[in-house]
Design a protein around this motif. Structure first.
Motif, short mmCIF file in Angstrom:
data_model
loop_
_atom_site.label_atom_id
_atom_site.label_comp_id
_atom_site.label_asym_id
_atom_site.label_seq_id
_atom_site.Cartn_x
_atom_site.Cartn_y
_atom_site.Cartn_z
N PHE A 110 0.27 -4.53 3.74
CA PHE A 110 -0.39 -3.67 4.48
C PHE A 110 -1.53 -4.37 4.97
CE2 PHE A 110 -3.21 -0.30 5.51
CZ PHE A 110 -2.64 0.61 6.14
N VAL A 111 -2.36 -4.84 4.04
CA VAL A 111 -3.58 -5.58 4.49
C VAL A 111 -3.43 -6.80 5.37
CG1 VAL A 111 -5.65 -6.81 3.44
CG2 VAL A 111 -4.73 -4.77 2.13
N PHE A 149 4.78 1.94 -1.00
CA PHE A 149 3.93 2.27 -1.83
C PHE A 149 4.02 3.74 -2.43
CE2 PHE A 149 -0.11 3.80 -3.53
CZ PHE A 149 -0.40 2.66 -4.12
N LEU A 151 4.14 -2.28 -6.04
CA LEU A 151 3.00 -1.51 -5.63
C LEU A 151 1.84 -2.40 -5.06
CD1 LEU A 151 2.67 1.36 -8.27
CD2 LEU A 151 3.49 1.46 -6.02
N VAL A 152 1.71 -3.56 -6.07
CA VAL A 152 0.65 -4.51 -5.35
C VAL A 152 1.32 -5.08 -4.13
CG1 VAL A 152 -0.36 -6.59 -6.03
CG2 VAL A 152 0.08 -4.82 -7.72
N MET A 187 2.41 -2.26 8.69
CA MET A 187 1.65 -1.35 7.96
C MET A 187 2.52 -0.01 7.40
SD MET A 187 -2.18 -1.50 9.37
CE MET A 187 -1.81 -1.13 10.86
N GLY A 241 2.52 -10.87 0.30
CA GLY A 241 3.45 -9.54 -0.15
C GLY A 241 4.75 -9.93 0.00
N ALA A 284 3.12 -4.19 -1.70
CA ALA A 284 2.92 -3.27 -0.78
C ALA A 284 1.53 -3.36 -0.15
CB ALA A 284 3.52 -1.86 -1.02
N VAL A 285 0.75 -3.26 -1.09
CA VAL A 285 -0.62 -2.97 -0.58
C VAL A 285 -1.05 -4.37 0.03
CG1 VAL A 285 -3.00 -3.18 -1.28
CG2 VAL A 285 -1.39 -1.64 -2.45
N VAL A 286 -0.82 -5.62 -0.44
CA VAL A 286 -0.89 -6.76 0.17
C VAL A 286 -0.22 -6.91 1.29
CG1 VAL A 286 -0.62 -9.24 -0.16
CG2 VAL A 286 -1.22 -8.12 -2.15
N ALA A 338 5.17 -0.86 4.59
CA ALA A 338 4.33 -0.92 3.42
C ALA A 338 3.97 0.26 2.62
CB ALA A 338 3.13 -1.99 3.58
N ALA A 339 3.37 1.21 3.63
CA ALA A 339 2.82 2.72 3.13
C ALA A 339 4.13 3.34 2.52
CB ALA A 339 2.16 3.22 4.25
#
Length: 478
Positions: free
Chosen positions: A104-105, A196, A97-98, A189, A129, A100-102, A192-193
Motif C-alpha cells: 500500500f505504501v 489486509f 498483513l505486513v 492501494m 511487499g 499488504a501494508v508495505v 492491498a487494503a
C-alpha cells in the motif's frame, strides 16, 4: 512411517477452506498487478520525466527505463530474502498483513512521485511487499489445505497473479487516453487494503501454530478445515515431522533435502529466463515495435492477459487430476514452439505486413502454455517439497533466486534486443525453454494427492535408503 490422509468429500466441500485460500491468494493479485501495471505506465512515464539522469548521473534512456521497471524486482529480492525467515518467526498470517501494508505504501509513493528517483523508491517499496507475498501466499495456502485439493487451492495464488495482471492491463487501458500513469500505479492501494482487511479475520497456519507449541490452537484451525478423523491423523504427522527436524538454514543442504533444493532453484531460474516477464513488462513496447499505436498495443495486451487468466483456470481444474508433471512438460513444449514462431515473425521480411498479428498470436499462445505449466506448477511445487521446519526459509531462498532471475531478465531484455535483435532474443528464450523441458523431465517429481508429511517421508526414505545401499555395497566389497 506416516498416517495416510485418505480424506472424504466433506473436507473438499468445506466452504471455509475456500474462503481462507481465496483471501490468501490475494497476495498473488498484488504480485500480478505490480507486474502488469508498469508495462502500460512506462509508455507515459517517458512523457512526464526526462529519462536521461538518475541522481545527477547521465544515463541511456533505455537503462533508466529498465531501472524503473526492475526497481520492483530489487525490492522483491529483499522481501523474499527476509520473508522466509519472517514467515517462520512471525507466522504466515502476520507476514501477509505486513506485506499488504508495505505494498500500500509503495503504491502511494509511486502515485505522488515528483521525480524519477522517488518513482524508483516507490517501485522498490512496492517490490518488498510483493517479495513477502510471493513467499508467504503459497506457503500459507499449502499448510491450511487438505491434501486432495491442495494443488487446486495453492494454484489459486497463480490464478490471482494472472487476474492481477489482467486487471492491471484493463486499468492501463482505462487511463491510456489521458496518459494518467499515476492513477495506474496508485490503484495498487485497493487490493492491498482488501487483503489486509480480509486477513484480519483469518486463522494462522495450523502447522506453524503446532511448531510454536500451540497444539490446541492448531487443532482448532484443523477442525475447521478437516473432518474429525483427519485432525488427529494430521496432528500426529506434524508431531512426528517436527521431532525429526532441526530447522536450521544448514538443513537445506542436507543430503535428503538437497535434491529438492536443486529442483526448486532450477524451476525458479527457468520460470524467469524463459522470458515470461519480458512479455508482462514489455508487451506494449514489443507490439508497438510492430506498428501498433500506444492505445492499440495496450488493448492487445488485454487479450494476452485474458488468455493468461483462462489458461490458469484450466490449470487449476486439472492440476489435482492430471498431476504436476504432465502440465509442466506440456507447457514447456508449447512455450518452446511459440518462441520459435515469434522469433521467425520478426526475422522473415515477407511477414512484415502481418508481423503485428503474428506476434500477438504467438505471444498469446506462449503465455497460455506458461499459464498451464511453469506458471502455477513452480509456486505449487516449492510449497510442497520442503520439510516443514525449513519450509519458509527454503521458499525464501528459492523465491530470492526467482526474483533475481526476474531482475536479470528485465534489465537485459532491451539490451539483448539491441545486440541480437528481437528474433535472436526470442530464439534464445526458446532454447532456454527447451533446456527447462529436459531439466523438468529428468528431475521434477510428482506430488499429486499426497500430504506434505508423506512427501517429506518419501524424501527421507529415498535419501537414507540410497545411503544404506551404498554402505552395504562398500561393506560387501571389503
Amino acid at each position: 512411517m506416516t498416517a495416510t490422509l485418505t480424506g472424504d468429500t466433506a473436507d473438499e466441500r468445506n466452504p471455509f477452506v475456500y474462503v481462507v485460500a481465496a483471501l490468501a491468494a490475494l497476495n498473488g493479485l498484488l504480485f500480478g498487478f505490480d507486474t502488469g501495471v508498469i508495462s502500460g505506465a512506462m509508455l507515459y512515464v517517458r512523457e512526464t520525466f526526462e529519462l536521461t539522469t538518475i541522481l545527477g548521473y547521465s544515463m541511456n534512456p533505455s537503462y533508466v527505463e529498465g531501472i524503473i521497471v526492475s526497481g520492483a524486482m530489487i525490492g522483491a529480492i529483499i522481501g523474499a530474502a527476509l520473508g522466509g525467515r519472517l514467515a517462520d518467526r512471525l507466522g504466515r498470517r502476520r507476514l501477509i498483513l505486513v506485506g499488504a501494508v508495505v505494498f500500500f505504501v509503495g503504491s502511494l509513493i509511486m502515485a505522488i512521485a515528483p521525480t524519477v528517483e522517488v518513482l524508483i523508491l516507490g517501485r522498490i517499496v512496492d517490490g518488498i511487499g510483493v517479495g513477502f507475498a510471493s513467499v508467504v501466499g503459497p506457503l500459507y495456502i499449502s499448510e491450511i489445505s487438505p491434501p486432495k485439493i491442495r494443488g487446486s487451492l495453492v494454484s489459486l495464488n497463480q490464478l490471482t497473479i494472472t487476474s492481477g495482471i489482467l486487471i492491471a492491463y484493463l486499468v492501463n487501458y482505462a487511463f491510456a487516453a489521458g496518459g494518467e500513469w499515476r492513477w495506474m500505479l496508485g490503484l495498487g492501494m485497493v487490493p492491498a487494503a482488501v487483503l489486509f482487511a480480509g486477513m484480519l479475520f483469518m486463522p494462522e497456519s495450523p502447522r506453524w501454530l503446532y511448531e510454536q507449541g500451540r497444539e490446541s490452537d492448531a487443532r482448532e484451525v484443523l477442525s475447521r478445515t478437516r473432518t474429525e478423523s483427519q485432525v488427529g491423523a494430521e496432528l500426529r504427522e506434524i508431531k512426528e515431522t517436527i521431532r525429526t527436524e532441526s530447522g536450521t538454514l544448514r538443513d537445506l543442504f542436507q543430503p535428503w533435502v538437497r535434491p529438492m533444493l536443486v529442483v526448486g532453484v532450477g524451476l525458479a531460474v527457468f520460470q524467469q529466463v524463459t522470458g515470461i516477464n519480458t512479455v508482462m513488462y514489455y508487451a506494449p513496447t514489443i507490439l508497438e515495435s510492430t506498428g501498433f499505436e500506444d492505445t492499440a498495443s495496450i488493448l492487445a495486451t488485454v487479450g494476452i492477459g485474458a488468455v493468461n487468466v483462462v489458461m490458469t483456470v484450466v490449470a487449476v481444474l486439472l492440476i489435482d487430476r492430471t498431476g504436476r508433471r504432465p502440465l509442466l512438460l506440456t507447457g514447456l513444449a508449447g512455450m518452446t514452439g511459440m518462441l520459435a514462431v515469434l522469433g521467425a515473425a520478426f526475422y522473415l521480411p515477407g511477414l512484415s505486413g502481418v508481423i503485428g498479428w503474428v506476434a500477438t498470436g504467438s505471444l498469446m499462445l506462449y503465455v497460455g502454455f506458461f499459464a498451464i505449466g511453469l506458471g502455477p506448477v513452480f509456486w505449487l511445487m516449492i510449497a510442497e517439497i520442503y520439510p516443514m521446519e525449513v519450509r519458509g526459509t527454503a521458499m525464501g531462498v528459492v523465491t530470492v533466486v526467482n526474483w533475481a532471475g526476474n531482475l536479470v531478465v528485465s534489465l537485459t531484455f532491451l539490451r539483448l534486443v539491441d545486440v541480437f535483435g528481437q528474433s535472436g532474443t526470442f530464439w534464445l528464450y526458446g532454447a532456454l525453454s527447451l533446456l527447462a523441458l529436459v531439466f523438468c523431465y529428468r528431475l521434477v517429481p510428482e506430488t499429486k494427492g499426497r500430504s506434505l508429511e508423506e512427501i517429506e517421508a518419501d524424501l527421507r526414505e529415498t535419501a537414507f535408503g540410497s545411503e544404506a545401499e551404498r554402505t552395504d555395497v562398500v561393506q560387501t566389497d571389503d
